[in-house]
Write a protein that holds these residues in place. Structure first.
Motif, PDB file in Angstrom:
ATOM      1  N   TYR A 129       0.689  -1.196   0.124  1.00 54.11           N
ATOM      2  CA  TYR A 129      -0.155   0.250  -0.014  1.00 54.11           C
ATOM      3  C   TYR A 129       0.802   1.261   0.030  1.00 54.11           C
ATOM      4  N   GLN A 138       0.733   3.294  -3.430  1.00 54.11           N
ATOM      5  CA  GLN A 138      -0.198   4.179  -3.497  1.00 54.11           C
ATOM      6  C   GLN A 138      -0.566   5.524  -2.849  1.00 54.11           C
ATOM      7  N   VAL A 139      -0.189   5.105  -1.350  1.00 53.08           N
ATOM      8  CA  VAL A 139      -0.462   6.253  -0.407  1.00 53.08           C
ATOM      9  C   VAL A 139       0.669   7.449  -0.995  1.00 53.08           C
ATOM     10  N   VAL A 145      -1.023   9.134  -4.233  1.00 55.06           N
ATOM     11  CA  VAL A 145      -2.277   9.711  -3.845  1.00 55.06           C
ATOM     12  C   VAL A 145      -1.817  11.220  -3.248  1.00 55.06           C
ATOM     13  N   TRP A 146      -1.176  11.152  -2.249  1.00 56.23           N
ATOM     14  CA  TRP A 146      -0.692  12.229  -1.397  1.00 56.23           C
ATOM     15  C   TRP A 146       0.126  13.342  -2.074  1.00 56.23           C
ATOM     16  N   ALA A 163      -7.222  11.307  -6.036  1.00 56.90           N
ATOM     17  CA  ALA A 163      -7.450   9.581  -5.977  1.00 56.90           C
ATOM     18  C   ALA A 163      -8.784   9.432  -6.987  1.00 56.90           C
ATOM     19  N   ILE A 184      -9.393   5.851  -7.868  1.00 56.95           N
ATOM     20  CA  ILE A 184      -9.451   4.948  -6.860  1.00 56.95           C
ATOM     21  C   ILE A 184     -11.008   4.736  -6.409  1.00 56.95           C
ATOM     22  N   PHE A 228     -12.128   0.924  -1.127  1.00 58.08           N
ATOM     23  CA  PHE A 228     -11.432   1.365   0.002  1.00 58.08           C
ATOM     24  C   PHE A 228     -12.377   1.456   1.370  1.00 58.08           C
ATOM     25  N   THR A 233      -4.373   2.259   4.511  1.00 56.70           N
ATOM     26  CA  THR A 233      -5.550   2.595   3.560  1.00 56.70           C
ATOM     27  C   THR A 233      -6.371   3.480   4.172  1.00 56.70           C
ATOM     28  N   VAL A 239      -5.118   6.718   2.236  1.00 59.56           N
ATOM     29  CA  VAL A 239      -5.848   6.613   0.831  1.00 59.56           C
ATOM     30  C   VAL A 239      -7.334   7.129   0.946  1.00 59.56           C
ATOM     31  N   LYS A 275      -8.757  10.370  -0.688  1.00 55.45           N
ATOM     32  CA  LYS A 275     -10.078  10.323  -1.596  1.00 55.45           C
ATOM     33  C   LYS A 275     -11.041  11.195  -1.376  1.00 55.45           C
TER      34      LYS A 275
END
Length: 97
Positions: free
Chosen positions: A21, A24-25, A28-29, A34, A37, A42, A75, A78, A82
């Motif tokens: 993960y 992905q984190v 996204v940041w 996001a 996603i 999630f 998660t 994320v 989102k």
């Protein structure tokens, strides 16, 4: 199979699935989006990981507890991104697109 090998296998599995993960984190940041996603995915993932954490606590499994505690944090980050970055409307009520 020895108890040490069983626990080591669980710890390695937890480490690798948690580590998965991180990219992905970070993405996204960094990108502040996001959009691609799935919110439902999630939400369900966070609930499932929280339940795995509770299960780990109930059976006293350090591997399950550690892996799911960290994974839940990732998660949740994320999911928070989102909700924060991909709102369909700005404060003025107009679409951001």
């Amino acid at each position: 199979m020895s108890a040490e090998l069983v626990e080591s296998t669980g710890l390695l599995a937890g480490f690798l699935t948690t580590l998965a993960y991180v990219p992905q984190v970070l993405k996204v940041w960094r990108t502040r989006t996001a959009r691609d996603i799935s919110l439902i995915m999630f939400l369900l993932m966070n609930i499932g990981i929280a339940l795995w954490l509770i299960y780990g606590l109930l059976i006293g499994s350090p591997g399950l507890i550690a892996a799911n505690l960290v994974t839940l944090g990732l998660t949740a980050a994320v999911l928070a991104a989102k909700l924060k970055f991909d709102r369909p409307f700005s404060r003025s009520g107009r679409s951001r697109e």
